[in-house]
Design an enzyme around this catalytic site. Sequence first.
Site, mmCIF file in Angstrom:
data_model
loop_
_atom_site.group_PDB
_atom_site.id
_atom_site.type_symbol
_atom_site.label_atom_id
_atom_site.label_comp_id
_atom_site.label_asym_id
_atom_site.label_seq_id
_atom_site.Cartn_x
_atom_site.Cartn_y
_atom_site.Cartn_z
ATOM 1 N N LYS A 204 -4.881 5.445 -0.273
ATOM 2 C CA LYS A 204 -3.448 5.052 -0.305
ATOM 3 C C LYS A 204 -2.656 4.417 -1.601
ATOM 4 O O LYS A 204 -1.359 4.598 -1.481
ATOM 5 C CB LYS A 204 -3.720 3.328 0.660
ATOM 6 C CG LYS A 204 -2.496 3.181 1.201
ATOM 7 C CD LYS A 204 -1.735 3.448 1.462
ATOM 8 C CE LYS A 204 -0.450 2.834 2.060
ATOM 9 N NZ LYS A 204 0.474 3.373 2.347
ATOM 10 N N CYS A 258 6.272 -1.109 -0.783
ATOM 11 C CA CYS A 258 4.930 0.031 -1.360
ATOM 12 C C CYS A 258 5.055 0.183 -2.737
ATOM 13 O O CYS A 258 4.343 -0.312 -3.288
ATOM 14 C CB CYS A 258 5.383 1.181 -0.193
ATOM 15 S SG CYS A 258 5.595 0.972 1.613
HETATM 16 N N1 SAJ Z 1 12.742 6.037 -4.983
HETATM 17 C C1 SAJ Z 1 13.706 6.850 -6.384
HETATM 18 N N2 SAJ Z 1 13.342 8.228 -6.788
HETATM 19 C C2 SAJ Z 1 12.957 9.280 -6.045
HETATM 20 C C3 SAJ Z 1 12.345 8.543 -4.718
HETATM 21 C C4 SAJ Z 1 12.509 7.036 -4.125
HETATM 22 O O1 SAJ Z 1 14.170 6.161 -6.964
HETATM 23 O O2 SAJ Z 1 12.651 10.436 -6.321
HETATM 24 C C5 SAJ Z 1 12.929 5.285 -5.205
HETATM 25 C C6 SAJ Z 1 13.843 4.329 -3.501
HETATM 26 O O3 SAJ Z 1 14.900 4.256 -3.446
HETATM 27 C C7 SAJ Z 1 13.333 2.669 -3.328
HETATM 28 C C8 SAJ Z 1 11.826 3.598 -3.757
HETATM 29 O O4 SAJ Z 1 11.634 4.746 -4.620
HETATM 30 O O5 SAJ Z 1 13.671 2.345 -3.563
HETATM 31 C C9 SAJ Z 1 10.330 4.038 -3.030
HETATM 32 O O6 SAJ Z 1 10.772 5.334 -2.041
HETATM 33 P P1 SAJ Z 1 10.133 6.124 -1.212
HETATM 34 O O7 SAJ Z 1 10.590 7.015 -0.579
HETATM 35 O O8 SAJ Z 1 9.718 6.954 -1.831
HETATM 36 O O9 SAJ Z 1 8.949 5.463 -0.991
HETATM 37 P P2 SAJ Z 1 8.395 4.118 0.363
HETATM 38 O O10 SAJ Z 1 8.541 3.154 -0.195
HETATM 39 O O11 SAJ Z 1 9.614 4.000 1.617
HETATM 40 O O12 SAJ Z 1 7.450 4.827 1.707
HETATM 41 C C10 SAJ Z 1 6.158 5.020 0.505
HETATM 42 C C11 SAJ Z 1 5.379 6.199 1.293
HETATM 43 N N3 SAJ Z 1 4.612 6.612 -0.224
HETATM 44 C C12 SAJ Z 1 4.893 7.941 -0.757
HETATM 45 O O13 SAJ Z 1 5.771 8.941 -0.457
HETATM 46 C C13 SAJ Z 1 3.712 8.541 -1.679
HETATM 47 C C14 SAJ Z 1 5.182 6.864 1.856
HETATM 48 O O14 SAJ Z 1 4.398 7.484 2.901
HETATM 49 C C15 SAJ Z 1 4.291 5.396 2.775
HETATM 50 O O15 SAJ Z 1 3.777 5.181 4.369
HETATM 51 C C16 SAJ Z 1 5.004 3.993 2.194
HETATM 52 O O16 SAJ Z 1 5.316 4.382 0.738
HETATM 53 C C17 SAJ Z 1 3.628 3.073 2.536
HETATM 54 O O17 SAJ Z 1 3.386 2.133 3.493
HETATM 55 O O18 SAJ Z 1 3.025 2.547 0.960
#
Ligand code: SAJ
Length: 414
Positions: A204, A258
């Site tokens: 995880k 996360c």
């Molecule tokens: N972000 C970027 N660039 C990207 C992708 C995301 O800057 O290319 C930023 C987003 O804007 C945001 C942050 O990263 O600020 C996180 O966003 P996210 O969409 O990557 O993830 P979370 O935090 O909403 O959800 C994640 C997910 N994990 C993965 O994709 C590996 C989700 O599946 C998990 O369940 C969740 O964390 C969790 O609860 O752990």
Amino acid sequence: MLNEICVVGLGYIGLPTLITLALNGFKVFGVDKNKKVVKMLDQGLIHIKEPNLEKHFGDLIYKNKISIRNNLSTADVFMICVPTPIDNDGKCDLSHVIKSVKEVCQYLKKGDLIIVESTVPPTTTENIIKPIIEEKGFKVGKDVFLSHCPERVLPGNIMHEIIFNSRIIGGCTDNCNRKTASIYNKFVKGEIILTDSKTAEMAKLYENTFRDINIAIANELIKICNKLGIDGLKVIEYANKHPRVDILKPGPGVGGHCLAVDPYFIIEKCKSESKLIATARKINNSMPYFIVDKVKKLLSQIKKPKISVFGLTYKENIDDIRESPALKIVKILEKIGYQVQVYDPLIRYYEDSVIDSIVEDSDLILILTAHNQFREIDYKRLASKMRTPMILDTRNALNIEDEDIKYYNLGNIN
Ligand code: SAJ
């Protein structure tokens, strides 16, 4: 028989889990310590915004298929979905998990199953949670059963992913795995993987760490290209045409509960071995300052500049502001002395005319989150109301080519 399930903690994970279990025929009740939350939920109202949640929840409450309580009572299965924030020393604050497990122990009886869905540092289930239960005289794997089954759902798509994602079950024994799988088998359509608790905990954490590191690669690339006068967004676009390259999106930083938190749970356990993880965190944490520097440069010639910030949440199309880099940026800009007005229709409702007053006489629209609504805005009309028609789009959400608007993104701002 595992008849009744109690979900402990009714936030972004607990509430959708409770609803999904009820929709799949389980007898369930939810417990939350927050009295306001319990009161709202009890009336069929939801305290978080997540697609498809409200319609199911209202219906289930109305039909008495779910009950919401302030306190625990006996059940056959306890699912722990409480937050594990980061403390001031950069370590995982397990206090909510520990408190919940201790409370569950007061109602525990032989045959019960405890599932921890909260994200925890590796070895927590075996070394911290299991001893709390065994101290009460129960042998885990024989009298009662314990597993870590980390949630993996993406905010914004929770109700789909909770069913279709694969699940990793880390039981303390084979019996714990078997019992836990018998619950998830009833509603999960993805693969169900059985392993031990520390492997599940680490898998995880590494999923989110992997993503955090990959975003750091994109953010670092932007800084490098910026220094060399290269359009980093184009570099990403072209490099991604290679069949084995997939650079993620650069932006104003990484937020949410996360990605911006979980990597520290690994660092706290193995500091000297996790240098790459720590560096990625530093790079992503530096992005708000990088954006502020660019804003300063853009506004350096303007007297008493006024900035209109679009988007405050940590990512697009959700209402969650936890660890949002946008919050940090707004705070720094205000500290510097800029006049900042924020527009985020996902956080609160605005009359149509409010956006006009927010950009009135403004010198910069600073896009920090790429909500869908922002793509539908007529920027030419808004620009006519601004003092300086300038946009800095930190998410590369728009593609404005208009001679009346100075449009910058992370690729063309130097
Ligand atoms: N972000 C970027 N660039 C990207 C992708 C995301 O800057 O290319 C930023 C987003 O804007 C945001 C942050 O990263 O600020 C996180 O966003 P996210 O969409 O990557 O993830 P979370 O935090 O909403 O959800 C994640 C997910 N994990 C993965 O994709 C590996 C989700 O599946 C998990 O369940 C969740 O964390 C969790 O609860 O752990």
